[in-house]
Design an enzyme around this catalytic site. Structure first.
Site, short mmCIF file in Angstrom:
data_model
loop_
_atom_site.label_atom_id
_atom_site.label_comp_id
_atom_site.label_asym_id
_atom_site.label_seq_id
_atom_site.Cartn_x
_atom_site.Cartn_y
_atom_site.Cartn_z
N LYS A 255 40.59 38.13 43.86
CA LYS A 255 41.10 37.76 42.53
C LYS A 255 42.13 36.63 42.64
O LYS A 255 42.26 35.83 41.70
CB LYS A 255 41.71 38.99 41.84
CG LYS A 255 40.68 40.02 41.42
CD LYS A 255 39.72 39.49 40.35
CE LYS A 255 38.75 40.55 39.87
NZ LYS A 255 37.81 40.05 38.84
N TYR B 43 40.20 43.20 47.39
CA TYR B 43 40.04 42.91 45.96
C TYR B 43 41.09 41.89 45.52
O TYR B 43 40.76 40.91 44.84
CB TYR B 43 40.21 44.21 45.16
CG TYR B 43 40.10 44.06 43.67
CD1 TYR B 43 38.87 44.02 43.03
CD2 TYR B 43 41.25 43.98 42.87
CE1 TYR B 43 38.77 43.89 41.65
CE2 TYR B 43 41.16 43.85 41.49
CZ TYR B 43 39.92 43.81 40.88
OH TYR B 43 39.83 43.68 39.51
N1 LIG Z 1 39.03 48.25 35.28
C1 LIG Z 1 40.18 47.71 35.65
O1 LIG Z 1 41.20 48.40 35.79
C2 LIG Z 1 40.27 46.23 35.86
C3 LIG Z 1 41.55 45.67 35.95
C4 LIG Z 1 41.68 44.27 36.09
C5 LIG Z 1 40.54 43.48 36.14
N2 LIG Z 1 39.30 44.07 36.07
C6 LIG Z 1 38.14 43.18 36.12
O2 LIG Z 1 37.44 43.31 34.89
C7 LIG Z 1 36.07 42.93 35.09
C8 LIG Z 1 35.16 43.98 34.46
O3 LIG Z 1 35.32 45.18 35.19
P1 LIG Z 1 35.24 46.61 34.50
O4 LIG Z 1 36.59 47.18 34.52
O5 LIG Z 1 34.52 46.53 33.21
O6 LIG Z 1 34.39 47.38 35.62
P2 LIG Z 1 33.03 48.19 35.57
O7 LIG Z 1 33.03 49.10 34.41
O8 LIG Z 1 32.89 48.72 36.95
O9 LIG Z 1 31.92 47.05 35.28
C9 LIG Z 1 31.64 46.08 36.22
C10 LIG Z 1 30.52 45.21 35.69
O10 LIG Z 1 30.24 44.18 36.63
C11 LIG Z 1 28.85 44.19 36.88
N3 LIG Z 1 28.51 43.65 38.21
C12 LIG Z 1 28.97 44.04 39.41
N4 LIG Z 1 28.38 43.32 40.39
C13 LIG Z 1 27.55 42.43 39.76
C14 LIG Z 1 26.68 41.44 40.19
N5 LIG Z 1 26.49 41.17 41.51
N6 LIG Z 1 25.99 40.72 39.28
C15 LIG Z 1 26.14 40.98 37.96
N7 LIG Z 1 26.92 41.95 37.47
C16 LIG Z 1 27.63 42.66 38.36
C17 LIG Z 1 28.44 45.64 36.74
O11 LIG Z 1 27.05 45.74 36.60
P3 LIG Z 1 26.21 47.03 37.17
O12 LIG Z 1 26.20 48.04 36.06
O13 LIG Z 1 24.86 46.46 37.48
O14 LIG Z 1 26.91 47.54 38.40
C18 LIG Z 1 29.22 45.99 35.48
O15 LIG Z 1 28.56 45.51 34.34
C19 LIG Z 1 35.90 42.78 36.61
O16 LIG Z 1 35.96 41.40 36.96
C20 LIG Z 1 37.11 43.50 37.17
O17 LIG Z 1 37.47 43.04 38.46
C21 LIG Z 1 39.15 45.42 35.91
#
Ligand SMILES: NC(=O)c1ccc[n+]([C@@H]2O[C@H](COP(=O)([O-])OP(=O)(O)OC[C@H]3O[C@@H](n4cnc5c(N)ncnc54)[C@H](OP(=O)(O)O)[C@@H]3O)[C@@H](O)[C@H]2O)c1
Length: 230
Positions: free
Chosen positions: A145, A141
Protein backbone atom coordinates in the site's frame (compact mmCIF):
# COMPACT_ATOMS: atom_id res chain seq x y z
CA UNK A 1 -15.66 15.28 -12.30
CA UNK A 2 -19.41 14.93 -12.57
CA UNK A 3 -20.53 11.41 -11.69
CA UNK A 4 -23.95 11.54 -13.35
CA UNK A 5 -22.47 11.15 -16.82
CA UNK A 6 -19.40 9.15 -15.79
CA UNK A 7 -18.63 5.69 -17.11
CA UNK A 8 -16.91 3.87 -14.25
CA UNK A 9 -14.89 0.66 -14.06
CA UNK A 10 -14.69 -0.63 -10.47
CA UNK A 11 -12.29 -3.51 -9.83
CA UNK A 12 -13.28 -6.03 -7.17
CA UNK A 13 -16.91 -4.90 -7.47
CA UNK A 14 -18.43 -8.23 -6.43
CA UNK A 15 -18.12 -7.66 -2.66
CA UNK A 16 -16.85 -5.37 0.08
CA UNK A 17 -16.08 -1.72 -0.62
CA UNK A 18 -16.12 -2.26 -4.40
CA UNK A 19 -19.72 -3.47 -4.26
CA UNK A 20 -20.77 -0.32 -2.36
CA UNK A 21 -18.87 1.89 -4.82
CA UNK A 22 -20.57 0.24 -7.78
CA UNK A 23 -24.06 0.48 -6.22
CA UNK A 24 -23.63 4.12 -5.22
CA UNK A 25 -22.31 5.05 -8.66
CA UNK A 26 -25.43 3.50 -10.22
CA UNK A 27 -27.60 5.53 -7.79
CA UNK A 28 -25.86 8.68 -8.97
CA UNK A 29 -26.63 7.93 -12.60
CA UNK A 30 -23.23 6.66 -13.75
CA UNK A 31 -22.80 3.74 -16.13
CA UNK A 32 -20.87 1.12 -14.17
CA UNK A 33 -18.73 -1.79 -15.31
CA UNK A 34 -18.60 -4.01 -12.22
CA UNK A 35 -15.26 -5.75 -12.74
CA UNK A 36 -14.44 -9.00 -10.99
CA UNK A 37 -12.20 -11.97 -11.64
CA UNK A 38 -15.41 -14.07 -11.56
CA UNK A 39 -18.03 -11.78 -13.16
CA UNK A 40 -20.75 -14.33 -12.41
CA UNK A 41 -20.44 -13.32 -8.73
CA UNK A 42 -21.45 -9.69 -9.46
CA UNK A 43 -24.96 -9.00 -8.12
CA UNK A 44 -25.22 -5.20 -8.23
CA UNK A 45 -28.39 -4.22 -10.15
CA UNK A 46 -27.86 -1.85 -13.06
CA UNK A 47 -24.19 -2.68 -13.60
CA UNK A 48 -22.42 -4.34 -16.52
CA UNK A 49 -20.35 -7.27 -15.19
CA UNK A 50 -16.82 -7.34 -16.63
CA UNK A 51 -14.12 -9.98 -16.26
CA UNK A 52 -10.94 -8.45 -14.87
CA UNK A 53 -8.25 -10.14 -12.78
CA UNK A 54 -5.79 -7.44 -11.77
CA UNK A 55 -2.91 -9.95 -11.80
CA UNK A 56 -3.65 -11.01 -15.38
CA UNK A 57 -2.51 -8.40 -17.93
CA UNK A 58 -4.39 -10.07 -20.80
CA UNK A 59 -7.67 -9.79 -18.88
CA UNK A 60 -6.94 -6.12 -18.11
CA UNK A 61 -6.27 -5.39 -21.80
CA UNK A 62 -9.46 -7.17 -22.81
CA UNK A 63 -11.47 -5.28 -20.16
CA UNK A 64 -10.07 -1.97 -21.44
CA UNK A 65 -11.07 -2.98 -24.98
CA UNK A 66 -14.64 -3.81 -23.90
CA UNK A 67 -15.09 -0.78 -21.59
CA UNK A 68 -13.98 1.59 -24.33
CA UNK A 69 -16.32 4.35 -23.08
CA UNK A 70 -14.73 4.49 -19.58
CA UNK A 71 -14.00 7.86 -17.97
CA UNK A 72 -13.36 6.70 -14.38
CA UNK A 73 -11.22 3.81 -13.12
CA UNK A 74 -11.49 2.74 -9.49
CA UNK A 75 -8.59 0.50 -8.47
CA UNK A 76 -10.31 -1.14 -5.51
CA UNK A 77 -9.39 -4.85 -5.74
CA UNK A 78 -6.91 -5.88 -3.08
CA UNK A 79 -5.75 -8.68 -0.79
CA UNK A 80 -4.28 -8.92 2.68
CA UNK A 81 -2.24 -12.07 3.28
CA UNK A 82 -0.97 -11.35 6.77
CA UNK A 83 2.60 -12.15 5.67
CA UNK A 84 5.40 -10.50 7.60
CA UNK A 85 8.42 -9.29 5.64
CA UNK A 86 11.11 -11.34 7.41
CA UNK A 87 9.36 -14.48 8.65
CA UNK A 88 6.58 -14.59 6.07
CA UNK A 89 6.37 -16.62 2.88
CA UNK A 90 8.08 -14.67 0.05
CA UNK A 91 5.50 -15.95 -2.43
CA UNK A 92 2.77 -14.31 -0.33
CA UNK A 93 4.75 -11.05 -0.23
CA UNK A 94 5.04 -11.14 -4.04
CA UNK A 95 1.34 -12.02 -4.46
CA UNK A 96 0.37 -9.05 -2.32
CA UNK A 97 2.60 -6.72 -4.34
CA UNK A 98 1.25 -8.17 -7.61
CA UNK A 99 -2.35 -7.50 -6.56
CA UNK A 100 -2.06 -4.25 -4.59
CA UNK A 101 0.69 -2.47 -6.58
CA UNK A 102 1.23 -4.04 -10.03
CA UNK A 103 -2.55 -4.55 -10.39
CA UNK A 104 -3.47 -0.84 -10.11
CA UNK A 105 -0.38 0.04 -12.18
CA UNK A 106 -1.37 -2.29 -15.03
CA UNK A 107 -5.02 -1.17 -14.92
CA UNK A 108 -4.03 2.51 -14.93
CA UNK A 109 -1.67 1.96 -17.89
CA UNK A 110 -4.40 0.13 -19.82
CA UNK A 111 -7.24 2.58 -19.06
CA UNK A 112 -5.33 5.89 -19.29
CA UNK A 113 -5.52 6.03 -23.11
CA UNK A 114 -9.20 5.03 -22.96
CA UNK A 115 -10.10 7.76 -20.45
CA UNK A 116 -7.99 10.32 -22.32
CA UNK A 117 -9.67 9.35 -25.60
CA UNK A 118 -13.06 9.96 -23.98
CA UNK A 119 -12.14 13.52 -23.04
CA UNK A 120 -10.46 12.92 -19.68
CA UNK A 121 -11.68 11.79 -16.28
CA UNK A 122 -10.26 10.26 -13.13
CA UNK A 123 -8.57 7.33 -11.40
CA UNK A 124 -9.18 6.48 -7.74
CA UNK A 125 -6.76 4.18 -5.93
CA UNK A 126 -8.06 2.49 -2.79
CA UNK A 127 -5.18 2.60 -0.30
CA UNK A 128 -5.01 2.38 3.47
CA UNK A 129 -3.81 4.05 6.66
CA UNK A 130 -1.14 1.33 6.34
CA UNK A 131 0.33 3.21 3.35
CA UNK A 132 1.88 5.33 6.12
CA UNK A 133 1.92 3.10 9.20
CA UNK A 134 3.95 -0.09 8.90
CA UNK A 135 3.44 -2.60 11.76
CA UNK A 136 5.48 -5.81 11.54
CA UNK A 137 2.37 -8.03 11.59
CA UNK A 138 1.12 -6.47 8.34
CA UNK A 139 4.51 -5.67 6.83
CA UNK A 140 3.88 -7.10 3.39
CA UNK A 141 0.42 -5.49 3.02
CA UNK A 142 1.75 -2.14 4.29
CA UNK A 143 4.67 -2.26 1.81
CA UNK A 144 2.25 -2.89 -1.07
CA UNK A 145 0.00 0.00 0.00
CA UNK A 146 2.99 2.32 0.50
CA UNK A 147 4.10 1.46 -3.04
CA UNK A 148 0.59 2.16 -4.29
CA UNK A 149 0.71 5.55 -2.51
CA UNK A 150 3.87 6.41 -4.47
CA UNK A 151 2.11 5.15 -7.61
CA UNK A 152 -0.77 7.54 -6.88
CA UNK A 153 1.52 10.56 -6.50
CA UNK A 154 3.63 9.84 -9.57
CA UNK A 155 0.72 8.97 -11.85
CA UNK A 156 -1.12 12.10 -10.64
CA UNK A 157 1.71 14.19 -12.11
CA UNK A 158 2.12 12.07 -15.23
CA UNK A 159 -1.59 11.94 -16.09
CA UNK A 160 -2.58 15.53 -15.24
CA UNK A 161 -1.52 16.87 -18.67
CA UNK A 162 -3.70 14.16 -20.23
CA UNK A 163 -6.80 15.39 -18.39
CA UNK A 164 -6.89 12.56 -15.85
CA UNK A 165 -7.10 13.35 -12.11
CA UNK A 166 -5.71 10.76 -9.68
CA UNK A 167 -7.12 10.45 -6.15
CA UNK A 168 -6.02 8.22 -3.29
CA UNK A 169 -8.44 6.93 -0.65
CA UNK A 170 -7.00 6.11 2.78
CA UNK A 171 -8.90 4.31 5.52
CA UNK A 172 -8.26 2.18 8.62
CA UNK A 173 -10.47 -0.85 9.18
CA UNK A 174 -13.79 -1.27 7.32
CA UNK A 175 -16.61 -3.77 7.88
CA UNK A 176 -15.77 -6.07 4.95
CA UNK A 177 -14.55 -9.67 4.65
CA UNK A 178 -10.94 -8.45 4.69
CA UNK A 179 -11.32 -7.20 8.26
CA UNK A 180 -13.69 -9.95 9.44
CA UNK A 181 -11.45 -10.70 12.44
CA UNK A 182 -11.33 -7.09 13.67
CA UNK A 183 -13.73 -6.10 16.50
CA UNK A 184 -16.77 -4.17 15.27
CA UNK A 185 -15.98 -1.05 17.30
CA UNK A 186 -12.68 -0.66 15.40
CA UNK A 187 -14.29 -0.65 11.94
CA UNK A 188 -16.09 2.02 9.93
CA UNK A 189 -18.94 1.30 7.52
CA UNK A 190 -17.78 0.55 3.98
CA UNK A 191 -20.92 2.27 2.65
CA UNK A 192 -19.86 5.51 4.34
CA UNK A 193 -16.30 5.17 3.00
CA UNK A 194 -17.70 4.67 -0.52
CA UNK A 195 -19.80 7.84 -0.19
CA UNK A 196 -16.74 9.82 0.90
CA UNK A 197 -14.71 8.39 -1.98
CA UNK A 198 -17.31 9.48 -4.53
CA UNK A 199 -17.51 12.94 -2.97
CA UNK A 200 -13.71 13.19 -3.26
CA UNK A 201 -13.76 12.19 -6.94
CA UNK A 202 -16.49 14.77 -7.63
CA UNK A 203 -14.45 17.49 -5.96
CA UNK A 204 -11.17 16.38 -7.56
CA UNK A 205 -9.49 15.83 -4.16
CA UNK A 206 -6.01 14.28 -4.51
CA UNK A 207 -6.33 12.60 -1.12
CA UNK A 208 -9.42 11.34 0.70
CA UNK A 209 -8.98 10.48 4.38
CA UNK A 210 -12.11 8.54 5.23
CA UNK A 211 -11.79 7.94 8.99
CA UNK A 212 -10.14 9.05 12.23
CA UNK A 213 -7.41 6.41 11.92
CA UNK A 214 -6.21 7.59 8.53
CA UNK A 215 -6.32 11.25 9.62
CA UNK A 216 -4.36 10.46 12.82
CA UNK A 217 -1.73 8.37 11.01
CA UNK A 218 -1.26 11.03 8.32
CA UNK A 219 -0.77 13.72 10.98
CA UNK A 220 1.81 11.51 12.76
CA UNK A 221 4.05 11.21 9.70
CA UNK A 222 6.33 14.03 10.81
CA UNK A 223 6.86 12.47 14.28
CA UNK A 224 10.24 10.86 15.09
CA UNK A 225 10.39 7.14 14.19
CA UNK A 226 10.54 4.62 17.03
CA UNK A 227 14.15 4.04 18.16
CA UNK A 228 15.97 0.84 17.17
CA UNK A 229 16.10 -1.97 19.72
CA UNK A 230 19.39 -2.96 21.33
N1 LIG B 1 -11.31 -3.90 4.87
C1 LIG B 1 -10.44 -3.05 5.38
O1 LIG B 1 -10.32 -2.91 6.61
C2 LIG B 1 -9.59 -2.22 4.47
C3 LIG B 1 -8.91 -1.13 5.04
C4 LIG B 1 -8.15 -0.29 4.21
C5 LIG B 1 -8.10 -0.55 2.84
N2 LIG B 1 -8.76 -1.63 2.32
C6 LIG B 1 -8.67 -1.84 0.88
O2 LIG B 1 -9.97 -1.72 0.34
C7 LIG B 1 -10.03 -2.44 -0.91
C8 LIG B 1 -11.28 -3.31 -0.92
O3 LIG B 1 -11.13 -4.31 0.07
P1 LIG B 1 -12.36 -4.87 0.91
O4 LIG B 1 -12.20 -4.38 2.29
O5 LIG B 1 -13.63 -4.61 0.20
O6 LIG B 1 -11.97 -6.42 0.91
P2 LIG B 1 -12.75 -7.73 0.46
O7 LIG B 1 -14.14 -7.68 0.96
O8 LIG B 1 -11.84 -8.83 0.84
O9 LIG B 1 -12.82 -7.58 -1.15
C9 LIG B 1 -11.68 -7.65 -1.92
C10 LIG B 1 -12.08 -7.54 -3.37
O10 LIG B 1 -10.91 -7.57 -4.19
C11 LIG B 1 -11.10 -8.57 -5.18
N3 LIG B 1 -9.83 -9.12 -5.66
C12 LIG B 1 -8.83 -9.69 -4.95
N4 LIG B 1 -7.85 -10.11 -5.78
C13 LIG B 1 -8.25 -9.77 -7.04
C14 LIG B 1 -7.70 -9.94 -8.31
N5 LIG B 1 -6.51 -10.55 -8.50
N6 LIG B 1 -8.37 -9.46 -9.39
C15 LIG B 1 -9.57 -8.86 -9.22
N7 LIG B 1 -10.18 -8.71 -8.04
C16 LIG B 1 -9.52 -9.16 -6.96
C17 LIG B 1 -11.96 -9.62 -4.51
O11 LIG B 1 -12.52 -10.47 -5.47
P3 LIG B 1 -12.82 -12.05 -5.17
O12 LIG B 1 -14.21 -12.10 -4.60
O13 LIG B 1 -12.70 -12.71 -6.52
O14 LIG B 1 -11.79 -12.54 -4.20
C18 LIG B 1 -12.97 -8.71 -3.82
O15 LIG B 1 -13.93 -8.25 -4.74
C19 LIG B 1 -8.71 -3.22 -0.99
O16 LIG B 1 -7.81 -2.54 -1.84
C20 LIG B 1 -8.20 -3.20 0.44
O17 LIG B 1 -6.80 -3.35 0.51
C21 LIG B 1 -9.52 -2.45 3.10
Amino acid sequence: MELKNAVAVVTGANRGLGRHLAAQLVERGAKVYAAARRPETVDVPGTVPLRLDVTDEASIREAARIASDATLLINNAGISTGATLIGGDTDEVRREMETNFYGPLAATRAFAPVIEGNGGGAVLNVLSALSWFHPAALGSYAASKAAAWALSGATRDELAPRGIAVSALHVGYMDTDMAAGVPADQKVAAADVAAQALYGIEKGLPEILADETSRYVKESLSAAPRPNAG
